[in-house]
Write a protein that holds these residues in place. Structure first.
Motif, PDB file in Angstrom:
ATOM      1  N   LEU A 151      14.018  15.697  -8.357  1.00 24.32           N
ATOM      2  CA  LEU A 151      14.977  16.183  -9.345  1.00 24.32           C
ATOM      3  C   LEU A 151      16.404  16.187  -8.800  1.00 24.32           C
ATOM      4  O   LEU A 151      17.366  15.984  -9.543  1.00 24.32           O
ATOM      5  N   ALA A 152      16.536  16.396  -7.497  1.00 27.27           N
ATOM      6  CA  ALA A 152      17.865  16.424  -6.883  1.00 27.27           C
ATOM      7  C   ALA A 152      18.362  15.046  -6.497  1.00 27.27           C
ATOM      8  O   ALA A 152      19.478  14.899  -5.978  1.00 27.27           O
ATOM      9  N   GLY A 153      17.548  14.001  -6.751  1.00 26.43           N
ATOM     10  CA  GLY A 153      17.952  12.645  -6.417  1.00 26.43           C
ATOM     11  C   GLY A 153      17.957  12.357  -4.933  1.00 26.43           C
ATOM     12  O   GLY A 153      18.730  11.515  -4.456  1.00 26.43           O
ATOM     13  N   LEU A 154      17.073  13.041  -4.165  1.00 22.75           N
ATOM     14  CA  LEU A 154      17.070  12.905  -2.711  1.00 22.75           C
ATOM     15  C   LEU A 154      15.887  12.104  -2.176  1.00 22.75           C
ATOM     16  O   LEU A 154      15.735  11.974  -0.955  1.00 22.75           O
ATOM     17  N   THR A 155      15.043  11.574  -3.069  1.00 24.01           N
ATOM     18  CA  THR A 155      13.927  10.740  -2.615  1.00 24.01           C
ATOM     19  C   THR A 155      14.435   9.361  -2.238  1.00 24.01           C
ATOM     20  O   THR A 155      15.172   8.730  -2.990  1.00 24.01           O
ATOM     21  N   LYS A 156      14.033   8.888  -1.063  1.00 28.15           N
ATOM     22  CA  LYS A 156      14.485   7.594  -0.552  1.00 28.15           C
ATOM     23  C   LYS A 156      13.430   6.533  -0.806  1.00 28.15           C
ATOM     24  O   LYS A 156      12.232   6.792  -0.673  1.00 28.15           O
ATOM     25  N   ASP A 157      13.855   5.332  -1.146  1.00 28.65           N
ATOM     26  CA  ASP A 157      12.918   4.233  -1.363  1.00 28.65           C
ATOM     27  C   ASP A 157      12.107   3.977  -0.096  1.00 28.65           C
ATOM     28  O   ASP A 157      12.575   4.183   1.021  1.00 28.65           O
ATOM     29  N   GLY A 158      10.876   3.496  -0.277  1.00 25.08           N
ATOM     30  CA  GLY A 158      10.027   3.177   0.870  1.00 25.08           C
ATOM     31  C   GLY A 158       9.107   4.316   1.242  1.00 25.08           C
ATOM     32  O   GLY A 158       8.442   4.285   2.265  1.00 25.08           O
ATOM     33  N   THR A 159       9.017   5.357   0.393  1.00 23.32           N
ATOM     34  CA  THR A 159       8.162   6.488   0.673  1.00 23.32           C
ATOM     35  C   THR A 159       6.739   6.040   0.939  1.00 23.32           C
ATOM     36  O   THR A 159       6.171   5.235   0.219  1.00 23.32           O
ATOM     37  N   GLY A 160       6.172   6.617   1.982  1.00 23.05           N
ATOM     38  CA  GLY A 160       4.767   6.369   2.287  1.00 23.05           C
ATOM     39  C   GLY A 160       4.507   5.171   3.165  1.00 23.05           C
ATOM     40  O   GLY A 160       3.375   4.903   3.528  1.00 23.05           O
ATOM     41  N   ARG A 161       5.528   4.384   3.556  1.00 25.34           N
ATOM     42  CA  ARG A 161       5.270   3.155   4.306  1.00 25.34           C
ATOM     43  C   ARG A 161       5.975   3.171   5.661  1.00 25.34           C
ATOM     44  O   ARG A 161       7.117   3.553   5.786  1.00 25.34           O
ATOM     45  N   LEU A 162       5.254   2.758   6.653  1.00 22.20           N
ATOM     46  CA  LEU A 162       5.813   2.563   7.976  1.00 22.20           C
ATOM     47  C   LEU A 162       5.009   1.454   8.623  1.00 22.20           C
ATOM     48  O   LEU A 162       3.791   1.528   8.717  1.00 22.20           O
ATOM     49  N   ALA A 163       5.686   0.386   9.081  1.00 21.74           N
ATOM     50  CA  ALA A 163       5.020  -0.759   9.703  1.00 21.74           C
ATOM     51  C   ALA A 163       3.915  -1.318   8.799  1.00 21.74           C
ATOM     52  O   ALA A 163       2.885  -1.787   9.258  1.00 21.74           O
ATOM     53  N   GLY A 164       4.151  -1.259   7.482  1.00 21.54           N
ATOM     54  CA  GLY A 164       3.212  -1.854   6.537  1.00 21.54           C
ATOM     55  C   GLY A 164       1.937  -1.065   6.323  1.00 21.54           C
ATOM     56  O   GLY A 164       1.002  -1.551   5.715  1.00 21.54           O
ATOM     57  N   THR A 165       1.873   0.187   6.793  1.00 28.29           N
ATOM     58  CA  THR A 165       0.646   0.965   6.649  1.00 28.29           C
ATOM     59  C   THR A 165       0.900   2.255   5.893  1.00 28.29           C
ATOM     60  O   THR A 165       2.007   2.783   5.869  1.00 28.29           O
ATOM     61  N   LEU A 166      -0.154   2.759   5.294  1.00 26.79           N
ATOM     62  CA  LEU A 166      -0.160   4.084   4.701  1.00 26.79           C
ATOM     63  C   LEU A 166      -1.157   4.915   5.489  1.00 26.79           C
ATOM     64  O   LEU A 166      -2.162   4.403   5.961  1.00 26.79           O
ATOM     65  N   ARG A 167      -0.888   6.214   5.615  1.00 28.60           N
ATOM     66  CA  ARG A 167      -1.791   7.086   6.375  1.00 28.60           C
ATOM     67  C   ARG A 167      -2.108   8.331   5.547  1.00 28.60           C
ATOM     68  O   ARG A 167      -1.256   8.867   4.831  1.00 28.60           O
ATOM     69  N   TRP A 168      -3.362   8.800   5.693  1.00 27.30           N
ATOM     70  CA  TRP A 168      -3.829   9.980   4.990  1.00 27.30           C
ATOM     71  C   TRP A 168      -4.504  10.929   5.972  1.00 27.30           C
ATOM     72  O   TRP A 168      -4.907  10.522   7.068  1.00 27.30           O
ATOM     73  N   GLY A 169      -4.647  12.186   5.546  1.00 30.74           N
ATOM     74  CA  GLY A 169      -5.332  13.165   6.374  1.00 30.74           C
ATOM     75  C   GLY A 169      -6.429  13.870   5.602  1.00 30.74           C
ATOM     76  O   GLY A 169      -6.310  14.101   4.390  1.00 30.74           O
ATOM     77  N   LEU A 170      -7.522  14.215   6.308  1.00 27.34           N
ATOM     78  CA  LEU A 170      -8.640  14.982   5.751  1.00 27.34           C
ATOM     79  C   LEU A 170      -8.991  16.090   6.739  1.00 27.34           C
ATOM     80  O   LEU A 170      -8.854  15.907   7.959  1.00 27.34           O
ATOM     81  N   ARG A 171      -9.483  17.234   6.232  1.00 22.45           N
ATOM     82  CA  ARG A 171      -9.841  18.336   7.118  1.00 22.45           C
ATOM     83  C   ARG A 171     -10.995  19.149   6.560  1.00 22.45           C
ATOM     84  O   ARG A 171     -11.105  19.360   5.351  1.00 22.45           O
ATOM     85  N   ARG A 172     -11.879  19.591   7.477  1.00 23.23           N
ATOM     86  CA  ARG A 172     -12.981  20.477   7.122  1.00 23.23           C
ATOM     87  C   ARG A 172     -13.285  21.388   8.302  1.00 23.23           C
ATOM     88  O   ARG A 172     -13.044  21.024   9.458  1.00 23.23           O
ATOM     89  N   HIS A 173     -13.844  22.576   8.022  1.00 23.32           N
ATOM     90  CA  HIS A 173     -14.198  23.526   9.083  1.00 23.32           C
ATOM     91  C   HIS A 173     -15.717  23.612   9.239  1.00 23.32           C
ATOM     92  O   HIS A 173     -16.462  23.455   8.272  1.00 23.32           O
TER      93      HIS A 173
END
Length: 347
Positions: A151-173
């Motif tokens: 909403l503030a116009g602060l999102t930069k293009d290219g979100t989620g990408r670095l060196a052509g990869t996307l990364r996710w996280g999962l967690r359980r106890h």
């Protein structure tokens, strides 16, 4: 009666937002928190607080329950390298326990936490409007996929990408007694598994990966870990987060400021997310107390520079298979260098 003007409205009731709210309240400011979720908030998180994060919480009067962490161990096959924290112990803390402790302290300081979803903001000469509230400053602390950032116009293009990869996280106890007082990080070809002691009879297992897939599927990359937890009772549901890489063009737009994951996020690879959120939250409060919000972007860059550089460097290496295979062997061959790096992360 004149419409109430808050000094600060914080959007987001996670650790970063609550740290800002508490810091502002302790400084005598009129603060309100907007958090659309009710109750104690959980999130996919490695849950290892670095020593610096423990100290930052103590400065806010918060001492969450957990399990002491004395260092970090890297593993790959039969190889292992361990580095102890030099700056005192860290702590493994369930995300729910951390949120409960922080929220309790915020409420004790008289800060209202309102069940409001912010879907629009408008800036005026001396205030901001959001969620039906009016404030001198609005803080976006609403996570990786921040609505306020957009909403503030602060999102930069290219979100989620670095060196052509996307990364996710999962967690359980799991209901297992910790076998060590360290965060154990096991490296596989395209993912890492983090085992964090969070209590005398509970460990958290988090997996970061460039592959999509469920928790059970991701565990197949870690046969020894999978065998160890196979007979244990899960004591939480699987939580996920991602893509982890999120970019912000700046942290300040007029009277709107971003903190925590909303301010931009590289990766959870080094485990510094909570420590960085707390230290940058303190910088934000300092800038607001001085009524110099424009100073915050520079302060954020200065405070986060070391963390961002270390994470970017390790993630760049991680994204190149020939180099990634050498990360753990390098820590085994150069234990003093590994210890120095861990010491930098722990501050």
């Amino acid at each position: 009666m004149p419409e109430r003007l808050h000094d600060v409205v914080v959007v987001g009731g996670g650790p970063a937002g609550l740290a800002v709210a508490l810091g502002c309240a302790r400084a005598g400011m009129d603060v309100a928190v907007c958090e659309k979720r009710t109750g104690v908030i959980d999130k996919a998180c490695g849950e290892g607080l670095m020593p610096g994060a423990v100290r930052a919480l103590a400065a806010l009067g918060i001492d969450p329950p957990g399990h002491p962490i004395e260092g970090i161990t890297y593993r790959q096959g039969a190889m292992a390298a361990h580095a102890a924290f030099r700056a005192g112990p860290g702590r493994g803390v369930r995300r729910t326990a951390l949120h409960d402790a922080m929220r309790e302290e915020v409420l004790r300081h008289g800060v209202p936490v309102l069940p409001i979803a912010v879907t629009g903001i408008s800036q005026h000469g001396d205030h901001v409007r959001a969620g039906g509230l009016r404030a001198r400053y609005l803080i976006g602390a609403d996570g990786l996929h921040s609505v306020v950032r957009g909403l503030a116009g602060l999102t930069k293009d290219g979100t989620g990408r670095l060196a052509g990869t996307l990364r996710w996280g999962l967690r359980r106890h799991y209901a297992l007694a910790p076998v060590t007082n360290a965060v154990e990080v096991t490296w596989a070809a395209r993912s890492e598994a983090y085992v964090t002691p969070v209590g005398p009879d509970t460990v958290g297992v988090a997996i970061l990966s460039s592959m999509r897939g469920g928790f059970t599927e991701q565990l197949t990359a870690f046969p020894e870990l999978a065998s160890w937890i196979s007979g244990a009772e899960p004591v939480s549901t699987v939580r996920g987060a991602g893509p982890l890489r999120q970019r912000a063009s700046k942290r300040v737009a007029g009277r709107v400021l971003l903190v925590g994951d909303a301010a931009g996020y590289v990766d959870a690879l080094t485990g510094e997310g909570l420590a960085l959120a707390l230290t940058t939250a303190a910088e934000l409060v300092r800038c607001l107390r001085a009524d110099r919000p424009s100073d915050y972007d520079r302060a954020w860059k200065r405070t986060s520079r070391r963390s961002r550089w270390l994470t970017e460097t390790l993630l760049w290496t991680r994204g190149r298979p020939a180099l990634a295979r050498r990360i753990v062997p390098a820590t085994v061959r150069a234990p003093r260098l590994f210890s120095t790096i861990v010491d930098q992360l722990a501050r």
